[in-house]
Design a protein around this motif. Sequence first.
Motif, PDB file in Angstrom:
ATOM      1  N   LEU A 125       4.215  16.637  14.478  1.00  0.00           N
ATOM      2  CA  LEU A 125       3.541  17.590  13.602  1.00  0.00           C
ATOM      3  C   LEU A 125       3.150  17.002  12.254  1.00  0.00           C
ATOM      4  O   LEU A 125       2.425  17.626  11.493  1.00  0.00           O
ATOM      5  CB  LEU A 125       4.426  18.815  13.395  1.00  0.00           C
ATOM      6  CG  LEU A 125       4.806  19.546  14.686  1.00  0.00           C
ATOM      7  CD1 LEU A 125       5.753  20.696  14.384  1.00  0.00           C
ATOM      8  CD2 LEU A 125       3.565  20.040  15.403  1.00  0.00           C
ATOM      9  N   THR A 126       3.631  15.805  11.959  1.00  0.00           N
ATOM     10  CA  THR A 126       3.325  15.164  10.687  1.00  0.00           C
ATOM     11  C   THR A 126       2.180  14.184  10.871  1.00  0.00           C
ATOM     12  O   THR A 126       2.136  13.438  11.841  1.00  0.00           O
ATOM     13  CB  THR A 126       4.564  14.423  10.147  1.00  0.00           C
ATOM     14  OG1 THR A 126       5.622  15.359   9.976  1.00  0.00           O
ATOM     15  CG2 THR A 126       4.282  13.750   8.820  1.00  0.00           C
ATOM     16  N   THR A 127       1.250  14.199   9.927  1.00  0.00           N
ATOM     17  CA  THR A 127       0.133  13.262   9.922  1.00  0.00           C
ATOM     18  C   THR A 127       0.379  12.224   8.835  1.00  0.00           C
ATOM     19  O   THR A 127       0.775  12.576   7.717  1.00  0.00           O
ATOM     20  CB  THR A 127      -1.193  13.991   9.639  1.00  0.00           C
ATOM     21  OG1 THR A 127      -1.407  14.953  10.673  1.00  0.00           O
ATOM     22  CG2 THR A 127      -2.363  13.025   9.586  1.00  0.00           C
ATOM     23  N   VAL A 128       0.160  10.961   9.164  1.00  0.00           N
ATOM     24  CA  VAL A 128       0.299   9.870   8.199  1.00  0.00           C
ATOM     25  C   VAL A 128      -1.092   9.331   7.921  1.00  0.00           C
ATOM     26  O   VAL A 128      -1.826   8.998   8.845  1.00  0.00           O
ATOM     27  CB  VAL A 128       1.208   8.755   8.752  1.00  0.00           C
ATOM     28  CG1 VAL A 128       1.338   7.621   7.746  1.00  0.00           C
ATOM     29  CG2 VAL A 128       2.575   9.304   9.125  1.00  0.00           C
ATOM     30  N   ALA A 153       5.125  14.027   1.347  1.00  0.00           N
ATOM     31  CA  ALA A 153       5.577  12.908   0.525  1.00  0.00           C
ATOM     32  C   ALA A 153       4.568  11.783   0.545  1.00  0.00           C
ATOM     33  O   ALA A 153       3.694  11.724   1.411  1.00  0.00           O
ATOM     34  CB  ALA A 153       6.914  12.401   1.054  1.00  0.00           C
ATOM     35  N   TYR A 154       4.726  10.890  -0.424  1.00  0.00           N
ATOM     36  CA  TYR A 154       4.030   9.610  -0.408  1.00  0.00           C
ATOM     37  C   TYR A 154       5.071   8.551  -0.084  1.00  0.00           C
ATOM     38  O   TYR A 154       6.204   8.618  -0.569  1.00  0.00           O
ATOM     39  CB  TYR A 154       3.427   9.287  -1.779  1.00  0.00           C
ATOM     40  CG  TYR A 154       2.227  10.113  -2.128  1.00  0.00           C
ATOM     41  CD1 TYR A 154       1.008   9.917  -1.477  1.00  0.00           C
ATOM     42  CD2 TYR A 154       2.297  11.081  -3.112  1.00  0.00           C
ATOM     43  CE1 TYR A 154      -0.107  10.675  -1.805  1.00  0.00           C
ATOM     44  CE2 TYR A 154       1.182  11.842  -3.448  1.00  0.00           C
ATOM     45  CZ  TYR A 154      -0.003  11.624  -2.784  1.00  0.00           C
ATOM     46  OH  TYR A 154      -1.101  12.377  -3.105  1.00  0.00           O
ATOM     47  N   LEU A 155       4.697   7.590   0.742  1.00  0.00           N
ATOM     48  CA  LEU A 155       5.583   6.482   1.077  1.00  0.00           C
ATOM     49  C   LEU A 155       4.942   5.186   0.599  1.00  0.00           C
ATOM     50  O   LEU A 155       3.720   5.022   0.694  1.00  0.00           O
ATOM     51  CB  LEU A 155       5.832   6.414   2.583  1.00  0.00           C
ATOM     52  CG  LEU A 155       6.400   7.672   3.242  1.00  0.00           C
ATOM     53  CD1 LEU A 155       6.569   7.440   4.742  1.00  0.00           C
ATOM     54  CD2 LEU A 155       7.718   8.076   2.611  1.00  0.00           C
ATOM     55  N   GLY A 157       0.807  -1.216   0.000  1.00  0.00           N
ATOM     56  CA  GLY A 157       0.000   0.000   0.000  1.00  0.00           C
ATOM     57  C   GLY A 157       0.837   1.260   0.000  1.00  0.00           C
ATOM     58  O   GLY A 157       2.051   1.225  -0.208  1.00  0.00           O
ATOM     59  N   GLN A 158       0.163   2.374   0.235  1.00  0.00           N
ATOM     60  CA  GLN A 158       0.816   3.683   0.185  1.00  0.00           C
ATOM     61  C   GLN A 158       0.214   4.589   1.248  1.00  0.00           C
ATOM     62  O   GLN A 158      -0.990   4.558   1.494  1.00  0.00           O
ATOM     63  CB  GLN A 158       0.621   4.300  -1.205  1.00  0.00           C
ATOM     64  CG  GLN A 158       1.379   5.576  -1.432  1.00  0.00           C
ATOM     65  CD  GLN A 158       1.182   6.097  -2.850  1.00  0.00           C
ATOM     66  OE1 GLN A 158       0.069   6.192  -3.345  1.00  0.00           O
ATOM     67  NE2 GLN A 158       2.280   6.434  -3.491  1.00  0.00           N
ATOM     68  N   VAL A 159       1.069   5.416   1.868  1.00  0.00           N
ATOM     69  CA  VAL A 159       0.605   6.409   2.833  1.00  0.00           C
ATOM     70  C   VAL A 159       1.060   7.785   2.373  1.00  0.00           C
ATOM     71  O   VAL A 159       2.013   7.926   1.615  1.00  0.00           O
ATOM     72  CB  VAL A 159       1.124   6.140   4.276  1.00  0.00           C
ATOM     73  CG1 VAL A 159       0.650   4.796   4.782  1.00  0.00           C
ATOM     74  CG2 VAL A 159       2.629   6.251   4.367  1.00  0.00           C
ATOM     75  N   GLU A 160       0.343   8.793   2.854  1.00  0.00           N
ATOM     76  CA  GLU A 160       0.664  10.187   2.544  1.00  0.00           C
ATOM     77  C   GLU A 160       1.078  10.870   3.841  1.00  0.00           C
ATOM     78  O   GLU A 160       0.432  10.712   4.868  1.00  0.00           O
ATOM     79  CB  GLU A 160      -0.576  10.873   1.976  1.00  0.00           C
ATOM     80  CG  GLU A 160      -0.403  12.355   1.743  1.00  0.00           C
ATOM     81  CD  GLU A 160      -1.722  13.014   1.345  1.00  0.00           C
ATOM     82  OE1 GLU A 160      -1.712  13.725   0.338  1.00  0.00           O
ATOM     83  OE2 GLU A 160      -2.723  12.820   2.050  1.00  0.00           O
ATOM     84  N   LEU A 161       2.173  11.612   3.800  1.00  0.00           N
ATOM     85  CA  LEU A 161       2.614  12.411   4.943  1.00  0.00           C
ATOM     86  C   LEU A 161       2.215  13.850   4.689  1.00  0.00           C
ATOM     87  O   LEU A 161       2.495  14.406   3.629  1.00  0.00           O
ATOM     88  CB  LEU A 161       4.135  12.354   5.101  1.00  0.00           C
ATOM     89  CG  LEU A 161       4.776  10.992   5.295  1.00  0.00           C
ATOM     90  CD1 LEU A 161       6.280  11.135   5.428  1.00  0.00           C
ATOM     91  CD2 LEU A 161       4.210  10.298   6.499  1.00  0.00           C
ATOM     92  N   THR A 162       1.549  14.461   5.673  1.00  0.00           N
ATOM     93  CA  THR A 162       1.201  15.875   5.568  1.00  0.00           C
ATOM     94  C   THR A 162       1.635  16.586   6.843  1.00  0.00           C
ATOM     95  O   THR A 162       1.749  15.976   7.903  1.00  0.00           O
ATOM     96  CB  THR A 162      -0.311  16.100   5.359  1.00  0.00           C
ATOM     97  OG1 THR A 162      -1.031  15.542   6.456  1.00  0.00           O
ATOM     98  CG2 THR A 162      -0.795  15.481   4.066  1.00  0.00           C
ATOM     99  N   THR A 185      18.278  10.565   2.263  1.00  0.00           N
ATOM    100  CA  THR A 185      17.740  10.366   0.918  1.00  0.00           C
ATOM    101  C   THR A 185      16.381  11.036   0.788  1.00  0.00           C
ATOM    102  O   THR A 185      16.098  11.707  -0.208  1.00  0.00           O
ATOM    103  CB  THR A 185      17.625   8.858   0.606  1.00  0.00           C
ATOM    104  OG1 THR A 185      18.924   8.274   0.693  1.00  0.00           O
ATOM    105  CG2 THR A 185      17.055   8.615  -0.772  1.00  0.00           C
ATOM    106  N   SER A 186      15.535  10.890   1.804  1.00  0.00           N
ATOM    107  CA  SER A 186      14.210  11.518   1.778  1.00  0.00           C
ATOM    108  C   SER A 186      14.308  13.034   1.764  1.00  0.00           C
ATOM    109  O   SER A 186      13.597  13.710   1.020  1.00  0.00           O
ATOM    110  CB  SER A 186      13.383  11.071   2.986  1.00  0.00           C
ATOM    111  OG  SER A 186      13.140   9.695   2.929  1.00  0.00           O
ATOM    112  N   VAL A 187      15.173  13.585   2.588  1.00  0.00           N
ATOM    113  CA  VAL A 187      15.347  15.043   2.632  1.00  0.00           C
ATOM    114  C   VAL A 187      15.854  15.553   1.288  1.00  0.00           C
ATOM    115  O   VAL A 187      15.363  16.567   0.773  1.00  0.00           O
ATOM    116  CB  VAL A 187      16.305  15.451   3.774  1.00  0.00           C
ATOM    117  CG1 VAL A 187      16.735  16.901   3.645  1.00  0.00           C
ATOM    118  CG2 VAL A 187      15.647  15.205   5.118  1.00  0.00           C
TER     119      VAL A 187
END
Length: 101
Positions: free
Chosen positions: A44-47, A24-26, A7-12, A87-89
């Motif tokens: 502060l980040t929502t997944v 990002a999308y993970l 699957g996939q998650v979204e970070l906001t 890598t993500s940054v």
Amino acid sequence: MYFITAGQVELTSQGSGGRRYRQAYLSPGMIFGEIALGQAGRQLTTVRAMGPVTTRVLTAQVISALEESDPQLAIKLWSALARDAYTSVEQMSRESGARFE
């Protein structure tokens, strides 16, 4: 710490004025929740799952036990996490720069 296996998650995150923005999308093979291991308090980040998601969990207690029982393996784990974070940054920096060009 959560390892995404399907699957996939979204970070906001919340920006200025209370507006939320996508970071990002993970997807499978990626992790989230590792930052919370080193910071107390509210994150502060929502997944948010973008449909069905399967994860494997590595708890803080298991990591702590690993650090005591096998310090060399724990160092390898933290080194891999640091490489992934850099890598993500770098990817987010490139994507942010592309939006403003």
